[in-house]
Design a protein around this motif. Structure first.
Motif, PDB file in Angstrom:
ATOM      1  N   GLU A   1       0.829  -1.213   0.000  1.00 31.55           N
ATOM      2  CA  GLU A   1       0.000   0.000   0.000  1.00 31.55           C
ATOM      3  C   GLU A   1       0.861   1.260   0.000  1.00 31.55           C
ATOM      4  OE1 GLU A   1      -4.233  -0.712   1.749  1.00 31.55           O
ATOM      5  OE2 GLU A   1      -2.808  -1.182   3.340  1.00 31.55           O
ATOM      6  N   LEU A   2       1.747   1.338  -0.981  1.00 35.27           N
ATOM      7  CA  LEU A   2       2.623   2.487  -1.168  1.00 35.27           C
ATOM      8  C   LEU A   2       2.208   3.216  -2.440  1.00 35.27           C
ATOM      9  CD1 LEU A   2       6.049   0.644  -0.618  1.00 35.27           C
ATOM     10  CD2 LEU A   2       4.753   1.927   1.102  1.00 35.27           C
ATOM     11  N   ASN A   3       2.577   4.502  -2.532  1.00 36.83           N
ATOM     12  CA  ASN A   3       2.409   5.176  -3.816  1.00 36.83           C
ATOM     13  C   ASN A   3       3.666   4.931  -4.653  1.00 36.83           C
ATOM     14  OD1 ASN A   3       4.430   7.162  -3.177  1.00 36.83           O
ATOM     15  ND2 ASN A   3       2.891   8.340  -2.047  1.00 36.83           N
ATOM     16  N   TYR A   4       3.652   5.377  -5.897  1.00 35.93           N
ATOM     17  CA  TYR A   4       4.759   5.070  -6.800  1.00 35.93           C
ATOM     18  C   TYR A   4       6.077   5.675  -6.333  1.00 35.93           C
ATOM     19  CZ  TYR A   4       1.656   2.926 -10.206  1.00 35.93           C
ATOM     20  OH  TYR A   4       0.775   2.080 -10.833  1.00 35.93           O
ATOM     21  N   GLU A   5       6.037   6.876  -5.822  1.00 38.71           N
ATOM     22  CA  GLU A   5       7.270   7.510  -5.358  1.00 38.71           C
ATOM     23  C   GLU A   5       7.845   6.772  -4.155  1.00 38.71           C
ATOM     24  OE1 GLU A   5       9.093   9.812  -6.794  1.00 38.71           O
ATOM     25  OE2 GLU A   5       7.656   9.850  -8.447  1.00 38.71           O
TER      26      GLU A   5
END
Length: 299
Positions: free
Chosen positions: A138-142
């Protein structure tokens, strides 16, 4: 040998003065997909896969393979080789999963030729690894990009208990891959996740023949069993099986209050459609050498 919470593995039933064949990879690179196939082939009578067979290919490091509580990452790394010798019987060999980098952590080696018979390393296009990391953690791309380029990156599961017994030093995507590739002591077979998807039977047969040869197994390759193993572990089959039965390695999402599918996109995970052009350029630049070496396309 019992140790804390130790659940004996079921080794392949041949006796050698050897120990471990590592099933190694960077996280979200197809390790579980490969383990599913190997578990169905080696730990069933007919080659038909069931999730419970995965328990025969356990992960290391693991709290269950730690003789005492580890209070720091450095303590954990000092005990890697000690625990391998304590929990893996040298009269048998074991298929063991790891995401650990082979470069030392705090000058502590992960393993040596005294504990290791060979390794199979599965590598995946980093531009598709990043999207799988986003889903699983559950991370964003950055955030995922920062994770993959962090040379000091490590993971462990039991933060609430402050026990580093399953501490894994994964380093960056490139370091993880290179550390296994460039070493000269351990016989290694490197396979691409994409090849396992597209040429499943050929790659799977090659892996089985590698294991049988390196372990000096007397039995010949069982072609019917191999076909059953391949067919029962196709990605769509595993994805359907997870939906119907659940999967113990899936993670619960506190944000969504439900389980995050482990077998998520598979072949549909295509960075060309999922990553914006700026991020594509950044990943292509940072991992340019490996992308070219592994003959991954840039368009």
């Amino acid at each position: 040998r019992e140790g804390r919470g130790f659940d004996p593995l079921c080794p392949l039933q041949e006796k050698y003065i050897i120990m471990i064949i590592w099933i190694a990879s960077y996280p979200k690179s197809g390790n579980t997909y490969l383990r599913s196939f190997l578990a169905s082939y080696y730990y069933s009578d007919d080659g038909k896969f069931e999730f419970e067979q995965l328990s025969q290919i356990r992960q290391f490091p693991n709290i269950k393979f730690s003789k005492s509580k580890m209070y720091t990452p450095e303590d954990a790394s000092k005990n890697w080789i000690i625990n391998q010798n304590a929990f893996f019987n040298k009269e048998n060999f074991y298929l063991v999963k790891t995401h650990n980098c082979l470069y030392p952590f705090k000058e502590n080696q992960f393993t040596s030729i005294n504990e290791t018979l060979a390794a199979i390393y599965i590598v995946r296009d980093p531009r598709n690894v990043i999207t799988s990391l986003c889903n699983h953690y559950e991370l964003n791309y950055e955030e995922s990009f920062a994770w993959m380029t962090n040379h000091k990156k490590y993971i462990y599961d039991n933060r609430g208990n402050k026990d580093y017994g399953n501490f894994q030093f994964i380093s960056s995507w490139s370091n993880n891959y290179k550390s296994w590739k460039i070493q000269k002591d351990i016989p290694i077979k490197i396979i691409k996740y994409e090849d396992l998807l597209e040429k499943t039977y050929v790659v799977a047969k090659d892996v089985i023949e590698f294991i049988n040869k390196i372990a000096k197994l007397s039995e010949k390759l069982n072609n019917n069993k191999l076909k059953n193993s391949v067919n029962s572990t196709l990605f769509d089959t595993l994805q359907k099986k997870e939906k119907e039965e659940g999967f113990s390695e899936a993670i619960f999402s506190k944000k969504k209050n439900k389980m995050i599918p482990f077998f998520n996109l598979g072949p549909k995970n295509d960075w060309r459609n999922l990553l914006d052009k700026n991020l594509q350029r950044k990943i292509n630049s940072v991992f340019e050498e490996e992308i070219q070496e592994l003959e991954y396309k840039n368009n």
